[in-house]
Enzyme design. Structure first.
Site, short mmCIF file in Angstrom:
data_model
loop_
_atom_site.label_atom_id
_atom_site.label_comp_id
_atom_site.label_asym_id
_atom_site.label_seq_id
_atom_site.Cartn_x
_atom_site.Cartn_y
_atom_site.Cartn_z
N CYS A 1 4.64 8.31 4.53
CA CYS A 1 3.87 9.46 5.01
C CYS A 1 3.30 10.17 3.80
O CYS A 1 4.05 10.64 2.94
CB CYS A 1 4.76 10.40 5.83
SG CYS A 1 3.95 11.95 6.30
N ASN B 1 1.86 1.79 6.04
CA ASN B 1 2.03 1.87 7.49
C ASN B 1 0.68 1.54 8.13
O ASN B 1 -0.37 1.64 7.49
CB ASN B 1 2.55 3.25 7.92
CG ASN B 1 1.68 4.39 7.43
OD1 ASN B 1 0.69 4.19 6.72
ND2 ASN B 1 2.04 5.61 7.77
N HIS C 1 -2.83 1.45 10.32
CA HIS C 1 -3.85 2.37 10.80
C HIS C 1 -5.01 1.60 11.43
O HIS C 1 -5.42 0.56 10.92
CB HIS C 1 -4.40 3.23 9.66
CG HIS C 1 -3.39 4.17 9.10
ND1 HIS C 1 -3.25 5.46 9.54
CD2 HIS C 1 -2.45 3.99 8.14
CE1 HIS C 1 -2.27 6.05 8.87
NE2 HIS C 1 -1.77 5.17 8.02
N GLU D 1 -0.85 10.07 15.50
CA GLU D 1 0.18 9.41 14.71
C GLU D 1 1.17 8.65 15.59
O GLU D 1 1.64 9.18 16.60
CB GLU D 1 0.94 10.43 13.86
CG GLU D 1 0.18 10.86 12.62
CD GLU D 1 1.10 11.46 11.57
OE1 GLU D 1 2.13 10.84 11.26
OE2 GLU D 1 0.77 12.55 11.07
N CYS E 1 -2.81 13.74 8.32
CA CYS E 1 -2.09 12.51 7.98
C CYS E 1 -2.64 11.99 6.66
O CYS E 1 -3.82 11.63 6.57
CB CYS E 1 -2.25 11.46 9.09
SG CYS E 1 -1.46 9.88 8.72
N GLY F 1 -3.42 8.30 6.73
CA GLY F 1 -4.60 8.16 7.58
C GLY F 1 -5.87 8.55 6.87
O GLY F 1 -6.93 7.93 7.07
#
Length: 267
Positions: free
Chosen positions: A72, A152, A154, A202, A211, A214
């Site tokens: 994150c 992560n 996206h 999210e 984010c 993101g």
């Protein structure tokens, strides 16, 4: 358990000090409880900072639904300020995450985080497709998503910029679409005034004000598609992040991280 509430452009976290306090038996269950905005402290996630054998500290983050994502970005900036303010790490530090060891610098103008290199390999993102571009029908309209991992997963689109209930409905649908076996963070974007406006859904949290990964994924997608260069402001509902895609392929994010309040929570 003693905690610190922090936020980075509206993405808010409860920080638990694993350097000083005892082990958390079930951090996922605690996250569900403490992140509840009616019966708990209220946050997008629980960050548990613990010692690391390979970096200045290790960051474990748990979404409000109890799931543990790989990384994150806004959480990393908050974690860096937390570590620096308590003397656990120098201003230039390394932080171990499930996405690898990342760097951060705490400065007078905010926190700059090294976010790693974007990955476009559909197997590693992961995407159940031959390439990292997926078309999904939303209300009968074909919408193109450019998929990228920043540690992560996206899915980024510039085809539409929905708001309100339409945004929430589309975000939930895309998050759990069959093309995304590990579920997906979703960014609905538009190019404006040399930057990017981004609405974020999210994975594990739903609609959030910001984010960091993101924001990086959105610039990586925009640059790869020829819509922007390799540096831009990314404007999210909670505020603005400055993103750079460096010549060595790494991405860098700069933005604020602020303390909100501290307290104790029963565990």
């Amino acid at each position: 358990m003693r905690f610190l509430k922090m936020q980075g452009i509206g993405n808010d976290f409860v920080i638990a000090d694993g350097f000083r306090d005892s082990e958390i038996a079930d951090p996922g269950a605690l996250a569900r409880k403490i992140c509840d905005r009616h019966f708990g402290v209220g946050a997008d996630g629980l960050i548990w900072m613990v010692p690391s054998a390979v970096a200045d500290a290790r960051m474990r983050i748990f979404n409000s639904d109890g799931s543990e994502p790989e990384m994150c970005g806004n959480g990393l900036r908050c974690a860096a300020k937390f570590l620096f303010d308590r003397g656990y790490a120098p201003a230039d530090m390394t932080v171990e995450t499930l996405a690898g060891v990342l760097t951060a610098h705490v400065g007078a103008d905010g926190v700059t985080a090294g976010m790693g290199a974007p990955c476009f390999d559909p197997v590693r993102i992961p995407v159940a497709a031959a390439e990292n571009r997926v078309e999904i029908a939303l209300d009968g309209r074909p919408v193109r998503f450019f998929c990228v991992s920043m540690g992560n997963p996206h899915a980024v689109t510039f085809d539409l910029y929905p708001e309100g209930e339409t945004f929430r409905r589309f975000g939930a649908l895309v998050e759990r679409h069959e093309a995304f076996p590990a579920r997906m963070n979703v960014e609905f974007c538009r190019i404006r005034d040399g930057g990017i406006d981004v609405r974020v859904w999210e994975r594990g949290d739903g609609e959030t004000l910001a984010c960091g990964t993101g924001a990086c994924a959105s610039l990586a997608a925009a640059s790869s598609l020829g819509l922007l260069g390799r540096e831009a402001d990314v404007r999210l509902p909670g505020g603005t992040l400055h993103i750079r895609w460096l010549p060595d392929g790494q991405m860098e994010m700069r933005g604020p991280a602020e303390n909100v309040f501290s307290g104790e929570f029963p565990t």
